[in-house]
Scaffold this motif. Sequence first.
Motif, mmCIF file in Angstrom:
data_model
loop_
_atom_site.group_PDB
_atom_site.id
_atom_site.type_symbol
_atom_site.label_atom_id
_atom_site.label_comp_id
_atom_site.label_asym_id
_atom_site.label_seq_id
_atom_site.Cartn_x
_atom_site.Cartn_y
_atom_site.Cartn_z
ATOM 1 N N TRP A 209 0.804 -1.217 0.000
ATOM 2 C CA TRP A 209 0.000 0.000 0.000
ATOM 3 C C TRP A 209 0.837 1.267 0.000
ATOM 4 O O TRP A 209 0.421 2.296 -0.536
ATOM 5 N N VAL A 210 2.019 1.218 0.569
ATOM 6 C CA VAL A 210 2.921 2.369 0.464
ATOM 7 C C VAL A 210 3.253 2.628 -1.005
ATOM 8 O O VAL A 210 3.263 3.778 -1.473
ATOM 9 N N GLU A 211 3.500 1.555 -1.762
ATOM 10 C CA GLU A 211 3.797 1.702 -3.187
ATOM 11 C C GLU A 211 2.589 2.265 -3.947
ATOM 12 O O GLU A 211 2.733 3.147 -4.803
ATOM 13 N N ILE A 212 1.401 1.770 -3.644
ATOM 14 C CA ILE A 212 0.195 2.237 -4.331
ATOM 15 C C ILE A 212 -0.064 3.706 -4.021
ATOM 16 O O ILE A 212 -0.305 4.524 -4.922
ATOM 17 N N LEU A 213 -0.020 4.066 -2.741
ATOM 18 C CA LEU A 213 -0.320 5.437 -2.333
ATOM 19 C C LEU A 213 0.752 6.410 -2.818
ATOM 20 O O LEU A 213 0.456 7.567 -3.130
ATOM 21 N N SER A 214 1.984 5.950 -2.903
ATOM 22 C CA SER A 214 3.057 6.807 -3.403
ATOM 23 C C SER A 214 2.855 7.149 -4.872
ATOM 24 O O SER A 214 3.353 8.170 -5.354
ATOM 25 N N ALA A 215 2.123 6.293 -5.586
ATOM 26 C CA ALA A 215 1.864 6.536 -7.007
ATOM 27 C C ALA A 215 0.619 7.383 -7.244
ATOM 28 O O ALA A 215 0.377 7.804 -8.372
ATOM 29 N N ASN A 216 -0.180 7.642 -6.200
ATOM 30 C CA ASN A 216 -1.424 8.408 -6.377
ATOM 31 C C ASN A 216 -1.663 9.356 -5.204
ATOM 32 O O ASN A 216 -2.788 9.469 -4.708
ATOM 33 N N PRO A 217 -0.631 10.070 -4.761
ATOM 34 C CA PRO A 217 -0.769 10.849 -3.518
ATOM 35 C C PRO A 217 -1.711 12.040 -3.615
ATOM 36 O O PRO A 217 -2.472 12.314 -2.672
ATOM 37 N N GLY A 218 -1.698 12.759 -4.746
ATOM 38 C CA GLY A 218 -2.506 13.964 -4.857
ATOM 39 C C GLY A 218 -4.000 13.705 -4.748
ATOM 40 O O GLY A 218 -4.688 14.299 -3.898
ATOM 41 N N PRO A 219 -4.567 12.823 -5.597
ATOM 42 C CA PRO A 219 -6.001 12.546 -5.497
ATOM 43 C C PRO A 219 -6.425 11.996 -4.136
ATOM 44 O O PRO A 219 -7.497 12.326 -3.636
ATOM 45 N N VAL A 220 -5.581 11.152 -3.526
ATOM 46 C CA VAL A 220 -5.930 10.617 -2.205
ATOM 47 C C VAL A 220 -5.933 11.735 -1.163
ATOM 48 O O VAL A 220 -6.833 11.815 -0.315
ATOM 49 N N ALA A 221 -4.941 12.617 -1.232
ATOM 50 C CA ALA A 221 -4.889 13.742 -0.295
ATOM 51 C C ALA A 221 -6.113 14.641 -0.454
ATOM 52 O O ALA A 221 -6.665 15.151 0.535
ATOM 53 N N ASP A 222 -6.582 14.826 -1.705
ATOM 54 C CA ASP A 222 -7.771 15.647 -1.938
ATOM 55 C C ASP A 222 -9.006 15.043 -1.263
ATOM 56 O O ASP A 222 -9.799 15.754 -0.644
ATOM 57 N N VAL A 223 -9.176 13.727 -1.404
ATOM 58 C CA VAL A 223 -10.326 13.077 -0.771
ATOM 59 C C VAL A 223 -10.211 13.151 0.750
ATOM 60 O O VAL A 223 -11.183 13.463 1.454
ATOM 61 N N LEU A 224 -9.016 12.891 1.263
ATOM 62 C CA LEU A 224 -8.821 12.928 2.716
ATOM 63 C C LEU A 224 -9.040 14.323 3.282
ATOM 64 O O LEU A 224 -9.497 14.472 4.420
ATOM 65 N N ALA A 225 -8.728 15.353 2.501
ATOM 66 C CA ALA A 225 -8.969 16.720 2.970
ATOM 67 C C ALA A 225 -10.463 16.939 3.196
ATOM 68 O O ALA A 225 -10.872 17.583 4.171
ATOM 69 N N GLY A 226 -11.299 16.386 2.292
ATOM 70 C CA GLY A 226 -12.739 16.485 2.479
ATOM 71 C C GLY A 226 -13.206 15.703 3.700
ATOM 72 O O GLY A 226 -14.065 16.165 4.462
#
Length: 361
Positions: A220-237
């Motif tokens: 999951w570190v590898e997956i999240l490292s490849a898609n950090p921006g969109p995940v951070a946007d959702v988590l901000a909400g």
Amino acid sequence: MRTALVIGTGLVGTSAALALAGRGVHVHLVDHDPASARTAASLGAGSDEPPEGPVDLAIVAVPPAHTASVLAAAIRDKAARAFLDVASVKGGPRRELEALGVDLGPYIGSHPMAGKERSGPLAATADLFEGRPWVLTPTRDTDTEVLNLALELVALCRAVPVVMDADAHDRAVALVSHTPQLISSMVAARLEEADETAVRLCGQGIRDVTRIAASDPRMWVEILSANPGPVADVLAGVAADLDETVRALRGLQSADEGERATGTGAIEDVLRRGNAGRVRVPGKHGAAPASYETVAVLISDRPGELAGIFADAGRARVNIEDVRIEHATGQQAGLVQLMVEPSAAPALAAALEERGWSIRR
């Protein structure tokens, strides 16, 4: 498709190889760890011997951080007529290939929306993708033959093809896959130092929320490292909702009647928005899960109990749409929750009671 090359024999790569091999495709298996390829071959996924020439389709099933480099090498070596990857992010690998100057004609990105908490070839199954969405992200450069081979792969794996833009895919999986993984892990982390008496109270709700927290952190570190921006946007909400909910709960502690009323309204709002979002999650036949009614049956932990319930439901001519089991902590018993069409629930409950089952209302 008569021949295929699977590069990367983890869960997804080996599962795809098993599905193809089971349908008559001659599959070659390659992995940076030869032991993994041998294990996959021993399971019937194909041969760990290299192909003698170009195959019809090469499937790159390596972590997102290595996807572009492995694809680039395979494309330059002309290892296949067509190339496809199964990485869980799509925009990044495509841009990396463009930066490397790779011809994108023989390439198409893809992402099968299926997985398990376990990884590796021993967790693989030929039916992993059956009925699951398999996203394809062709570009304007993708050859028609390549798209057709990708669609054939999806059909052979009995998945459902979904065509999307690569960046739209990455935003979508940030919402429906990557953020849930992080939130599940965060909730489960609260249990690590929890008092044992609290842990013993765990019921089906906490089991549902924390199920995917058992996933491999390195993957999951590898997956999240490849898609950090969109995940951070959702988590901000999500974080904004959390902040508002914390303030609402503090308001409920207030002696001021107005603050308590405001807090109650805010809590109700987030719960109602949750109801509205949950209804949009597709269920069986595309129906919302809320369209089913639950008949809960107490069962003991003995062989044949589940078979007996299903047989009696069949005799009552009631179709079980879905099923869940809620285990009783420390007891050899549990509740089987049978989801059926609302109109069928009374008849099913009556039929099961008549046959001696204990219904919980």
